[in-house]
Motif scaffolding. Structure first.
Motif, mmCIF file in Angstrom:
data_model
loop_
_atom_site.group_PDB
_atom_site.id
_atom_site.type_symbol
_atom_site.label_atom_id
_atom_site.label_comp_id
_atom_site.label_asym_id
_atom_site.label_seq_id
_atom_site.Cartn_x
_atom_site.Cartn_y
_atom_site.Cartn_z
ATOM 1 N N ALA A 458 88.765 85.047 22.973
ATOM 2 C CA ALA A 458 87.558 85.306 22.190
ATOM 3 C C ALA A 458 87.855 86.256 21.033
ATOM 4 N N ARG A 459 88.672 87.284 21.306
ATOM 5 C CA ARG A 459 89.010 88.244 20.253
ATOM 6 C C ARG A 459 89.821 87.570 19.144
ATOM 7 N N GLN A 461 89.810 84.427 18.321
ATOM 8 C CA GLN A 461 88.941 83.500 17.590
ATOM 9 C C GLN A 461 88.082 84.252 16.574
ATOM 10 N N LYS A 462 87.581 85.423 16.966
ATOM 11 C CA LYS A 462 86.783 86.228 16.034
ATOM 12 C C LYS A 462 87.630 86.697 14.854
ATOM 13 N N GLU A 463 88.860 87.130 15.134
ATOM 14 C CA GLU A 463 89.736 87.580 14.066
ATOM 15 C C GLU A 463 90.081 86.417 13.116
ATOM 16 N N ALA A 466 87.023 85.711 10.994
ATOM 17 C CA ALA A 466 86.847 86.728 9.969
ATOM 18 C C ALA A 466 87.886 86.572 8.871
#
Length: 469
Positions: A458-459, A461-463, A466
């Protein structure tokens, strides 16, 4: 067969589009009651009921030979190798149709006509299968299973295409879980009711191959139910297309065989795990009834019941274990646990006289866990445009392995007995286990994408999102 549905349910969300608006042109239309409005949840629940029963007949009839193993061997005067040809002939057409099923739905027939055609193949194949028993021609039974196989896997593709077309976003995983549970229900009902059907038919008609044929013909009623659901779904989907101005559903699969040369080592190891594992499950279930009768002195009814426990457990366990794997991650570790647990179950069945309900329950849990953890890993190691090819190739070699091992298992049982057969299944699982261990180290050297925790994924994918913004 059951695994095509599982893997499609696990990766189809990547191919889904946005829901179609109720009215693209903004024209006013007469308000419909909720049950008649294609955009309303109540109407979609009705559609879901027909979707679930669409595959009930094919799953019910797929394991008819396993449910009537003793009767088929006796009435048709077969050895075990000949009996297992009934499963091999189902798998042979799907070595190729895994690549063509989605293409036929998307390009040639369309989802509505394609579903009806595949349902007709399933129904017609079961009729030919039953007719072969009635006239005492085993070759005709094999032809029936081949025809049945042409429709069975492709019908699962159509079923999941309908699901993606009607249920999108957060509802989709629940829908696939319900469809999978209904498939397991069909297999379970078959295992526990066909023996009783055979007995009741034997009270009315002459014993022998005629009783077998009539029993199989009655089982074809479930395939007729699937055909009826295909017709109703076609009508409902066409009506929704007219009201909501949406297009027919697409599988979203793009098959390019030239992509095979670009597959990474990790994917080939996943293929080996898939084949090595499943060839120790489905052929065993196909031969399980006589095994439990001979080794544990079970009655035929109790033998059919314990043989169906894998499907009984899988029905409720698959959605729960799938949710757990989604929340935890660490797919390689879960696959390793599933393979080890399955190997332990087969060793218990082979070398001990413990109550087989213990081993079969463990087998049901590990089978469900592996399906939830293994099939999604394909999406982690190949780019999205190669997913259709990767999953198609995975299914193709799975069916090839099932066809070959089904014939090998029958020959081993005829010449060496059940102990050697169980050792053979354990050897297949050891190959799968070695492939999992190799997959762990290969993945570790490449950065550990397959074995990341859910929070890490999840982390990342967020990075990535962004960074792209």
């Amino acid at each position: 067969m059951a695994e095509s549905e599982e893997r499609r349910g696990l990766f189809s969300e990547e191919d889904e589009g946005d829901p179609a608006p109720d009215d693209q042109e903004g024209e006013p239309r007469t308000p419909l009651s909720p049950i008649c409005d294609p955009s309303h949840l109540l109407h979609r629940i009705v559609v879901l009921a027909f979707m679930c029963f669409l595959g009930f007949g094919s799953y019910f009839c797929y394991d008819n030979p396993a449910a009537l193993q003793t009767e088929v061997l006796q009435d048709m005067n077969l050895n075990t190798a000949e009996f297992m040809q009934l499963y091999a002939w189902y798998s042979w057409p799907n070595v190729v149709l895994c690549f063509l099923g989605g293409f036929l739905i998307d390009t040639v027939f369309g989802i509505r006509l394609g579903t009806i055609i595949f349902s007709l193949f399933v129904f017609g194949g079961q009729i030919v299968f039953a007719t072969g028993a009635i006239v005492n021609h085993f070759w005709l039974m094999e032809v029936g299973r081949f025809i049945f196989g042409i429709g069975g896997e492709s019908l699962a593709v159509a079923q999941n295409t309908y699901a993606v077309n009607w249920f999108k976003g957060k509802e989709l995983n629940l829908v696939f879980g319900l469809q999978l549970s209904m498939a397991r229900l069909g297999s379970t009902v078959n295992m526990n009711i066909m023996g009783w059907v055979y007995h009741e038919v034997g009270e009315v008609v002459a014993a022998g191959h005629t009783t077998l044929g009539v029993s199989l013909m009655l089982a074809a009623v479930t395939c007729l139910l699937s055909l009826f659901c295909a017709l109703v779904l076609g009508a409902l989907d066409k009506r929704a297309e007219r009201i909501l101005h949406k297009e027919q559903g697409k599988t979203g699969e793009v098959i390019k065989l030239t992509d095979v040369k670009d597959f990474p080592v990790s994917l080939w190891l996943i293929f080996i795990v898939c084949v090595g594992y499943y060839v120790a499950i489905f052929p065993f279930i196909g031969l399980g009834q006589v095994f439990f009768i001979e080794k544990f002195n079970f009655s035929p009814a109790n033998a059919r019941a314990v043989n169906s426990i894998v499907y009984i457990i899988s029905a409720p366990a698959s959605p729960v274990l799938g949710f757990m794997v989604d929340r935890v991650g660490r797919n390689v570790i879960w696959v390793l646990c599933a393979v080890v647990a399955t190997l332990a179950a087969h060793m218990m069945l082979a070398f001990t006289f413990w109550n087989p309900w213990i081993a079969m329950s463990l087998l049901g849990l590990s089978y469900s866990l592996l399906a939830c953890a293994l099939w999604p890993m394909v999406a982690f190691v190949v780019p999205e445009h190669q997913l259709g090819t990767a999953y198609g190739f995975m299914q193709s070699i799975q069916n090839l392995g099932l066809a070959l091992i089904a014939m090998a298992a029958g020959s081993i049982l005829d010449t060496r007995g059940y102990l050697v057969l169980e050792v053979f299944f354990c050897a297949c699982l050891c190959i799968a286990l070695m492939a999992v261990v190799m997959l762990y180290f290969v993945d570790y050297l490449k950065g550990g994408d397959l074995n990341r925790s859910a929070s890490e994924r999840a982390r990342l994918q967020k990075e990535a999102a962004a960074h792209s913004e």
